[in-house]
Design a protein around this motif. Structure first.
Motif, PDB file in Angstrom:
ATOM      1  N   LYS A  36       0.822  -1.198   0.000  1.00  0.00           N
ATOM      2  CA  LYS A  36       0.000   0.000   0.000  1.00  0.00           C
ATOM      3  C   LYS A  36       0.865   1.260   0.000  1.00  0.00           C
ATOM      4  N   SER A  37       0.377   2.302  -0.675  1.00  0.00           N
ATOM      5  CA  SER A  37       1.066   3.587  -0.662  1.00  0.00           C
ATOM      6  C   SER A  37       1.013   4.194   0.733  1.00  0.00           C
ATOM      7  N   VAL A  38       2.126   4.766   1.159  1.00  0.00           N
ATOM      8  CA  VAL A  38       2.194   5.450   2.454  1.00  0.00           C
ATOM      9  C   VAL A  38       3.002   6.732   2.288  1.00  0.00           C
ATOM     10  N   ILE A  39       2.781   7.693   3.187  1.00  0.00           N
ATOM     11  CA  ILE A  39       3.566   8.935   3.150  1.00  0.00           C
ATOM     12  C   ILE A  39       5.024   8.613   3.432  1.00  0.00           C
ATOM     13  N   PHE A  40       5.251   7.810   4.447  1.00  0.00           N
ATOM     14  CA  PHE A  40       6.578   7.227   4.665  1.00  0.00           C
ATOM     15  C   PHE A  40       6.422   5.990   5.531  1.00  0.00           C
ATOM     16  N   ASP A  41       7.388   5.093   5.417  1.00  0.00           N
ATOM     17  CA  ASP A  41       7.357   3.801   6.094  1.00  0.00           C
ATOM     18  C   ASP A  41       8.146   3.914   7.400  1.00  0.00           C
ATOM     19  N   LEU A  42       7.447   3.804   8.527  1.00  0.00           N
ATOM     20  CA  LEU A  42       8.070   3.963   9.845  1.00  0.00           C
ATOM     21  C   LEU A  42       9.174   2.944  10.116  1.00  0.00           C
ATOM     22  N   SER A  43       9.124   1.800   9.412  1.00  0.00           N
ATOM     23  CA  SER A  43      10.104   0.744   9.678  1.00  0.00           C
ATOM     24  C   SER A  43      11.522   1.152   9.298  1.00  0.00           C
ATOM     25  N   TYR A  44      11.684   2.229   8.508  1.00  0.00           N
ATOM     26  CA  TYR A  44      13.019   2.677   8.124  1.00  0.00           C
ATOM     27  C   TYR A  44      13.821   3.201   9.307  1.00  0.00           C
ATOM     28  N   LYS A  84       8.865  -2.492   2.898  1.00  0.00           N
ATOM     29  CA  LYS A  84       9.805  -2.882   3.962  1.00  0.00           C
ATOM     30  C   LYS A  84       9.078  -3.234   5.256  1.00  0.00           C
ATOM     31  N   GLY A  85       8.232  -2.336   5.723  1.00  0.00           N
ATOM     32  CA  GLY A  85       7.525  -2.584   6.976  1.00  0.00           C
ATOM     33  C   GLY A  85       6.578  -3.763   6.892  1.00  0.00           C
ATOM     34  N   LEU A  86       5.903  -3.899   5.736  1.00  0.00           N
ATOM     35  CA  LEU A  86       4.956  -4.994   5.552  1.00  0.00           C
ATOM     36  C   LEU A  86       5.668  -6.340   5.527  1.00  0.00           C
ATOM     37  N   LEU A  87       6.774  -6.411   4.811  1.00  0.00           N
ATOM     38  CA  LEU A  87       7.538  -7.661   4.750  1.00  0.00           C
ATOM     39  C   LEU A  87       7.988  -8.088   6.142  1.00  0.00           C
ATOM     40  N   GLN A  88       8.536  -7.157   6.894  1.00  0.00           N
ATOM     41  CA  GLN A  88       9.039  -7.485   8.228  1.00  0.00           C
ATOM     42  C   GLN A  88       7.902  -7.878   9.171  1.00  0.00           C
ATOM     43  N   LYS A  89       6.739  -7.259   9.012  1.00  0.00           N
ATOM     44  CA  LYS A  89       5.575  -7.610   9.823  1.00  0.00           C
ATOM     45  C   LYS A  89       5.098  -9.027   9.513  1.00  0.00           C
ATOM     46  N   ILE A  90       5.079  -9.384   8.221  1.00  0.00           N
ATOM     47  CA  ILE A  90       4.670 -10.732   7.820  1.00  0.00           C
ATOM     48  C   ILE A  90       5.576 -11.784   8.465  1.00  0.00           C
ATOM     49  N   ILE A  91       6.884 -11.546   8.412  1.00  0.00           N
ATOM     50  CA  ILE A  91       7.834 -12.495   8.996  1.00  0.00           C
ATOM     51  C   ILE A  91       7.652 -12.566  10.510  1.00  0.00           C
ATOM     52  N   HIS A 143      18.357  -8.665  10.838  1.00  0.00           N
ATOM     53  CA  HIS A 143      19.173  -7.851   9.941  1.00  0.00           C
ATOM     54  C   HIS A 143      18.334  -7.117   8.895  1.00  0.00           C
ATOM     55  N   LEU A 144      17.206  -7.684   8.496  1.00  0.00           N
ATOM     56  CA  LEU A 144      16.313  -6.954   7.593  1.00  0.00           C
ATOM     57  C   LEU A 144      15.885  -5.633   8.215  1.00  0.00           C
ATOM     58  N   GLU A 145      15.652  -5.648   9.509  1.00  0.00           N
ATOM     59  CA  GLU A 145      15.230  -4.420  10.199  1.00  0.00           C
ATOM     60  C   GLU A 145      16.293  -3.334  10.130  1.00  0.00           C
ATOM     61  N   LYS A 146      17.547  -3.721   9.973  1.00  0.00           N
ATOM     62  CA  LYS A 146      18.657  -2.761   9.944  1.00  0.00           C
ATOM     63  C   LYS A 146      19.052  -2.342   8.537  1.00  0.00           C
ATOM     64  N   MET A 147      18.425  -2.941   7.512  1.00  0.00           N
ATOM     65  CA  MET A 147      18.743  -2.631   6.112  1.00  0.00           C
ATOM     66  C   MET A 147      17.770  -1.608   5.543  1.00  0.00           C
ATOM     67  N   VAL A 148      18.237  -0.820   4.571  1.00  0.00           N
ATOM     68  CA  VAL A 148      17.328   0.022   3.791  1.00  0.00           C
ATOM     69  C   VAL A 148      17.042  -0.668   2.461  1.00  0.00           C
ATOM     70  N   TYR A 149      15.757  -0.766   2.108  1.00  0.00           N
ATOM     71  CA  TYR A 149      15.330  -1.344   0.841  1.00  0.00           C
ATOM     72  C   TYR A 149      13.884  -0.941   0.608  1.00  0.00           C
ATOM     73  N   HIS A 150      13.465  -0.926  -0.652  1.00  0.00           N
ATOM     74  CA  HIS A 150      12.088  -0.484  -0.918  1.00  0.00           C
ATOM     75  C   HIS A 150      11.316  -1.396  -1.858  1.00  0.00           C
ATOM     76  N   ASN A 151      11.973  -2.398  -2.403  1.00  0.00           N
ATOM     77  CA  ASN A 151      11.310  -3.382  -3.263  1.00  0.00           C
ATOM     78  C   ASN A 151      12.190  -4.633  -3.304  1.00  0.00           C
ATOM     79  N   PRO A 152      11.759  -5.711  -3.978  1.00  0.00           N
ATOM     80  CA  PRO A 152      12.578  -6.931  -3.978  1.00  0.00           C
ATOM     81  C   PRO A 152      13.966  -6.754  -4.583  1.00  0.00           C
ATOM     82  N   VAL A 153      14.100  -5.889  -5.595  1.00  0.00           N
ATOM     83  CA  VAL A 153      15.406  -5.692  -6.232  1.00  0.00           C
ATOM     84  C   VAL A 153      16.389  -5.041  -5.266  1.00  0.00           C
ATOM     85  N   THR A 154      15.970  -3.947  -4.614  1.00  0.00           N
ATOM     86  CA  THR A 154      16.890  -3.291  -3.672  1.00  0.00           C
ATOM     87  C   THR A 154      17.039  -4.094  -2.380  1.00  0.00           C
TER      88      THR A 154
END
Length: 324
Positions: A64-72, A99-106, A200-211
């Protein structure tokens, strides 16, 4: 149990093919979650998939679109991290909660083990993961993983791999040259300890599967994490290079348009790929591609000179070369 998170964007018919191959070949207890992003008429394709796989308990979760992702905030540890966050999320009109959604799912899955897959993959052989492999990953949650797309059938397998009873083991940091056995993080068919990777995912910056893969690889390599590589004796998964949907990727493909495939999927067609009998590369161009609807079977691609050129570029270094 293995949490299988499949990343998908505007490739419903290819995702359908991957799901069919997963349900057929993945014999170890697993939970499937499709983390997807879609636009325009492709939305209809994913709605069809949700109905098709409701009884198989495949869970579809949309970004989902968000203004910014708090998980960063846990990952902003340098100027480079801040610049990435501002460019890819905060000041990006298309920024979302990947990023936040992926980490929440895990975090909420209650699955001890985790793997990612992408919607252009295909499992082509049965997979039963040895108990000994799970024991090694369990004992080394930040230092071991099991990769399904490599094996002794692939060209370029290094001689330093140690053959066990029913799997291979190696050190990802033996080589400095980049190839599948020196690339310690992948978003395709590699099984990790869920908590060990999430830390470690929580400590990484990424915004899609490629990054996620690009930045994850750099992060993990710098810290020498996931040193212990494990794999089946022969590979079980291939990536099929039909098309490219991400502007962040330069991988060569045969350019079968996702819009065309989506139209056919909505019209009731499914995909059928002819996978080469001899698999010596983790990335392949299918010999033939069909669209199937009841008793109709339409050939839409047969391996040609362009496909052979694409295949020649899909080397063990990870297929990063741009096809002109």
């Amino acid at each position: 149990m293995v949490l299988n998170i499949i990343f998908s964007y505007n490739r419903a018919i290819q995702l359908d093919y991957l799901l069919q191959s997963t349900l057929k070949h993945f014999k170890t207890d697993s939970k499937i979650v499709v983390l997807y992003h879609t636009s325009g008429p492709h939305k209809e394709g994913y709605e069809l998939l949700k109905k098709k796989y409701a009884e198989q308990h495949v869970n579809f979760i949309e970004r989902k679109s968000v203004i910014f992702d708090l998980s960063y905030f846990k990952s902003l540890n340098s100027k480079k991290d801040w610049e990435f966050f501002k460019k890819k999320n905060l000041f990006n009109k298309n920024g979302d909660n990947f990023k936040g959604l992926l980490q929440k799912i895990i975090r909420n899955s209650n699955c001890e083990f985790l793997m990612f897959n992408t919607d252009d993959g295909v499992f082509y052989d049965d997979i039963t993961i040895p108990k000994e492999v799970f024991d090694i990953i369990r004992a080394n949650p930040e230092n071991a993983s099991y990769r399904l797309y490599v094996g002794e059938n692939l060209e370029g397998q290094p001689s330093y791999l140690e053959k066990k009873n029913n799997y291979y083991q190696w050190d990802y940091y033996t080589d400095t040259v980049i190839h599948h056995w020196s690339y310690p993080f992948s978003v395709d068919g590699t099984i990790y300890n869920s908590k060990g990777l999430l830390k470690h995912l929580e400590k990484m910056v990424y915004h899609n599967p490629v990054t996620l893969e690009e930045n994850g690889f750099q992060y993990i390599k710098q810290r020498k994490l996931f040193r212990i590589g494990l794999s089946p004796l022969t590979s079980k998964l291939v990536a099929t290079k039909l098309n490219r949907v991400s502007v962040d990727s330069l991988n060569p493909t045969i350019h079968i348009k996702p819009d065309f495939l989506n139209e056919k999927f909505i019209a009731g067609y499914t995909l059928e790929l002819v996978i080469p009998k001899k698999i010596d590369n983790a990335n392949i161009v299918p010999s033939e591609i069909y669209l199937v609807k009841k008793d109709q079977r339409e050939l839409i691609y047969s391996l040609d000179a362009h496909g052979e050129k694409v295949q020649s570029l899909l080397g063990i270094e990870g297929a990063k070369e741009q096809l002109e």
